[in-house]
Design a protein around this motif. Structure first.
Motif, PDB file in Angstrom:
ATOM      1  N   LYS A   1      -6.191  29.879  -5.673  1.00  0.00           N
ATOM      2  CA  LYS A   1      -7.282  30.145  -6.617  1.00  0.00           C
ATOM      3  C   LYS A   1      -8.565  30.403  -5.843  1.00  0.00           C
ATOM      4  N   CYS A   2      -9.220  31.532  -6.180  1.00  0.00           N
ATOM      5  CA  CYS A   2     -10.458  31.896  -5.501  1.00  0.00           C
ATOM      6  C   CYS A   2     -11.605  31.096  -6.096  1.00  0.00           C
ATOM      7  N   MET A   3     -12.304  30.352  -5.245  1.00  0.00           N
ATOM      8  CA  MET A   3     -13.407  29.522  -5.711  1.00  0.00           C
ATOM      9  C   MET A   3     -14.675  30.356  -5.902  1.00  0.00           C
ATOM     10  N   SER A   4     -14.618  31.624  -5.501  1.00  0.00           N
ATOM     11  CA  SER A   4     -15.784  32.484  -5.698  1.00  0.00           C
ATOM     12  C   SER A   4     -15.685  33.250  -7.013  1.00  0.00           C
ATOM     13  N   CYS A   5     -14.504  33.865  -7.299  1.00  0.00           N
ATOM     14  CA  CYS A   5     -14.398  34.666  -8.530  1.00  0.00           C
ATOM     15  C   CYS A   5     -13.365  34.102  -9.501  1.00  0.00           C
ATOM     16  N   ARG A   6     -12.685  33.001  -9.119  1.00  0.00           N
ATOM     17  CA  ARG A   6     -11.751  32.270  -9.977  1.00  0.00           C
ATOM     18  C   ARG A   6     -10.410  32.955 -10.201  1.00  0.00           C
TER      19      ARG A   6
ATOM     20  N   LEU B   1      -7.872  36.534   2.400  1.00  0.00           N
ATOM     21  CA  LEU B   1      -8.986  36.798   1.495  1.00  0.00           C
ATOM     22  C   LEU B   1      -8.484  37.097   0.088  1.00  0.00           C
ATOM     23  N   CYS B   2      -9.291  36.731  -0.888  1.00  0.00           N
ATOM     24  CA  CYS B   2      -9.008  37.011  -2.297  1.00  0.00           C
ATOM     25  C   CYS B   2      -8.852  38.523  -2.493  1.00  0.00           C
ATOM     26  N   THR B   3      -7.828  38.923  -3.267  1.00  0.00           N
ATOM     27  CA  THR B   3      -7.594  40.359  -3.465  1.00  0.00           C
ATOM     28  C   THR B   3      -8.741  41.012  -4.226  1.00  0.00           C
ATOM     29  N   SER B   4      -9.451  40.228  -5.028  1.00  0.00           N
ATOM     30  CA  SER B   4     -10.490  40.835  -5.850  1.00  0.00           C
ATOM     31  C   SER B   4     -11.845  40.865  -5.149  1.00  0.00           C
ATOM     32  N   CYS B   5     -12.322  39.704  -4.647  1.00  0.00           N
ATOM     33  CA  CYS B   5     -13.704  39.658  -4.145  1.00  0.00           C
ATOM     34  C   CYS B   5     -13.775  39.460  -2.638  1.00  0.00           C
ATOM     35  N   LYS B   6     -12.613  39.352  -1.958  1.00  0.00           N
ATOM     36  CA  LYS B   6     -12.546  39.231  -0.498  1.00  0.00           C
ATOM     37  C   LYS B   6     -13.197  37.950   0.034  1.00  0.00           C
TER      38      LYS B   6
HETATM   39 ZN   LIG Z   1     -12.203  36.117  -5.515  1.00  0.00          ZN
END
Ligand SMILES: [Zn+2]
Ligand SMILES: [Zn+2]
Ligand SMILES: [Zn+2]
Length: 441
Positions: free
Chosen positions: A255-260, A164-169
């Motif tokens: 690269k997180c496609m949700s929060c970039r 999971l993305c470290t920022s937005c999971k």
């Molecule tokens: Zn994210």
């Protein structure tokens, strides 16, 4: 939506998957058991091809003529539902666990399996639970299920792992190799060639020419013949087209496609995904509801778990059998609590209950215990005092609580009642606690 609750079942037109998803979320995510446990059937279209919807409908119809065929399913679900007791849980987490147990019970489900699902923010969706969380909060379901396991309501079996993305999971990640100096993904890669006869080592571009595809050594001018015989390719050289850096090891970025956010892969949050099996204790919880997680209780200082309370009352009955003393169990009932909690949300509810417990704590002896049977029913022990005095203390507590509500939560017509019940030696602690609780119905 509420008007749907009076029907035995619902038939959804399955032509638009988007529409069915929206309706399922509204129904299965509702807090009214008449809705979230409602038998649902899809008709027409292809909505049941969606793996999550397929898990959450109770059958599919091809025409209204088939409605009699699902009569038995509808009746069985609604019959099992009538065996359940619904209580107001202390927290959102406890509420969702309670709902899940009830859903599984009415569908006679023992297993909860993660569904690989492209629309899921965590790539695996848990049926029923997914519709109780906003998409961006779906990762919290892992923690919720861990509470259920820690509480002995379910057992877990390893299934897979997600990152999971470290920022937005979110797990909508795009993995790329990048320059280890400037993080650019705009790179070229070349084979490195080692020419055995003269020992020259250099990138393949040193060996090529513009006229043909033959390779010639820049040092000794010989033509290269066979890989493995007169030369080999010991490694690869990467050249960054952004900063001209030449290097041998890429960094891998996700690269997180949700929060970039571009996450270095080694920093991604790794979560184990499990499949779950309901335990006997989980089935019991389905029947009587789940009021609080251990964390909820921890956060309300001065309370004990309901299980602990029950044990204490059981031993107190044994003790007064010897001493012939008089002990009481007390219930404080917050009438209309559900509507109030819906208005103030989960945090407001916790703050309110903390205040109430603080007030009760100050009025009783430190040896007496407080627990939550539900978020509207607080139970207390009052040992070794006559019932008459216990009831007098209850009246004092009720007056204090009414004052507290008038001061801090005015405009809310909350009603509080309570009573002290003298423990007897004839019936079990379980029955006596139930008698006390049922005296408010
Ligand atoms: Zn994210
Ligand atoms: Zn670079
Ligand atoms: Zn050479």
């Amino acid at each position: 939506m509420e008007s749907l609750s009076k029907f035995d079942g619902i038939v959804i037109d399955g032509k638009s998957i988007e529409f069915v998803r929206m309706v399922m979320r509204k129904i299965r995510g509702n807090n009214n058991p008449d809705l979230y446990l409602k038998p649902i059937f899809s008709m027409n279209g292809n909505a049941h091809a969606d793996p999550l919807i397929a898990q959450l409908i109770d059958g599919k119809l091809s025409s209204f003529d088939q409605i009699p065929l699902v009569h038995d399913t509808t009746e069985s679900i609604n019959k099992l539902k009538n065996e359940l007791k619904f209580i107001n849980s202390i927290s959102f987490e406890a509420q969702v666990i309670s709902k899940l147990m009830g859903y599984m019970y009415t569908r006679s489900l023992k297993e909860l399996e993660p569904i690989p699902y492209a629309n899921s923010n965590t790539h695996y969706s848990f049926p029923f639970l997914a519709y109780n969380y906003e998409e961006q909060d779906e990762y919290q379901i892992f923690d919720l299920l861990q509470i259920a396991v820690d509480e002995g309501l379910m057992t877990a079996k390893y299934f897979d792992r997600v990152y999971l993305c470290t920022s937005c999971k979110s797990s909508h990640l795009s993995y790329r190799e990048a320059c280890n100096k400037c993080n650019s993904t705009n790179t070229n890669s070349f084979d490195i060639i080692h020419h055995f006869p003269c020992a020259y080592v250099g990138p393949i571009t040193d060996f090529t020419n513009d006229l043909d595809d033959k390779l010639n050594c820049p040092k000794c001018s010989k033509a290269l013949k066979h890989i493995g015989i007169d030369y080999d390719k010991p490694s690869v050289l990467h050249v960054c087209k952004n900063c001209n850096h030449r290097f041998q090891d890429f960094v891998v970025l996700a690269k997180c496609m949700s929060c970039r956010l571009d996450n270095p892969v080694e920093q991604l949050v790794s979560r184990e995904v499990y499949s779950y099996t309901l335990t006997k204790k989980g089935e019991d919880i389905a029947l009587r509801g789940y009021s609080s997680t251990p964390k909820d209780i921890e956060e309300i200082i001065g309370t004990v778990k309901f299980d602990t309370y029950r044990t204490v009352v059981k031993y107190e009955i044994e003790r007064i059998r010897q001493t012939e003393g008089s002990s009481n169990i007390v219930a404080i009932h917050i009438v209309n609590a559900g509507q109030f909690y819906a208005k103030v949300g989960s945090n407001g509810q916790q703050a309110f209950l903390r205040d109430i417990v603080g007030e009760i704590r100050a009025s009783i002896r430190s040896s007496d215990m407080i627990t939550f049977h539900s978020s509207e029913m607080i139970l207390i022990t009052m040992n070794d005092i006559p019932n008459k005095i216990a009831n007098r203390i209850v009246i004092d507590i009720l007056n204090l609580l009414r004052k507290l509500i008038d001061t801090n939560f005015k405009d809310l017509s909350l009603e509080i009642t309570g009573t002290a019940y003298q423990l007897n030696l004839e019936s079990s602690s379980e029955l006596q606690i139930n008698d006390l609780i049922n005296s408010f119905k």
